[in-house]
Enzyme design. Sequence first.
Site, PDB file in Angstrom:
ATOM      1  CB  VAL A 160      -0.923   0.016   1.240  1.00 16.73           C
ATOM      2  CG1 VAL A 160      -1.800   1.269   1.246  1.00 16.73           C
ATOM      3  CG2 VAL A 160      -1.780  -1.241   1.285  1.00 16.73           C
ATOM      4  CB  CYS A 161       1.544   3.872  -2.357  1.00 18.73           C
ATOM      5  SG  CYS A 161       2.396   5.458  -2.488  1.00 18.73           S
TER       6      CYS A 161
END
Length: 232
Positions: A160-161
């Site tokens: 996840v960014c």
Amino acid sequence: MKNKGSTLCNFSFFSLQKPPDTLSWLNQIIQLSNFRISSPLPNFSQTGAMIRIFKVKEKQKEDAENSIGGVPVKKQSAGELRLQKDITELNLPNSCNITFPNGKDDLMNFEISIKPDEGYYKDGKFLFSFQVPSIYPHDAPRVKCKTKIFHPNIDLEGNVCLNVLREDWKPVLNINTIIYGLYHLFTEPNCEDPLNHEAADMLRDQPNVFEANVRRALEGGYIGDEYFEACT
């Protein structure tokens, strides 16, 4: 004139006879130095035994304080205490839910499900795992998406960014902050800071095609060579 206060420092070790034990050796020192004491020397074997008994009693007291009904009680770390506070104060929207797959005795590992009620990902259901480090909140939790998704800011491996999981994390932030940040990724995906470049390019250049592919992934199907299981 002799300095009586210095008598103890003037005896010769060479005048000592080899004693049979420590007590006799100390008695020789006292006799040579004209040093007198008003109470007998302690019995060192008895003193050592008393110290050992004291330590055993202290250990028994500690064990008793750390047990309830004979079952040892695990001491909580500072990170666990802070996490417990965060979870108690959670203020989740109706579209989010928290579960503990290992039971509530393991607070450091939990899952958050998010079901957006608007945007491209409306009606999809996405599961995230949280692994909280022992030095939390000094380090952010490790978060992964367990649902395969076509998203600019979540790659196909579930990484996840999200800025609050990286450079913008601060100890004053909490679990609630992260969950709202994840929810925001579904309502406003960001093509400027992507992990899935194909999805980001499609969102920026062909938003209608992007929307159609997202629906296909949610309902179960292929996008190119990648298959996505239904998650609605």
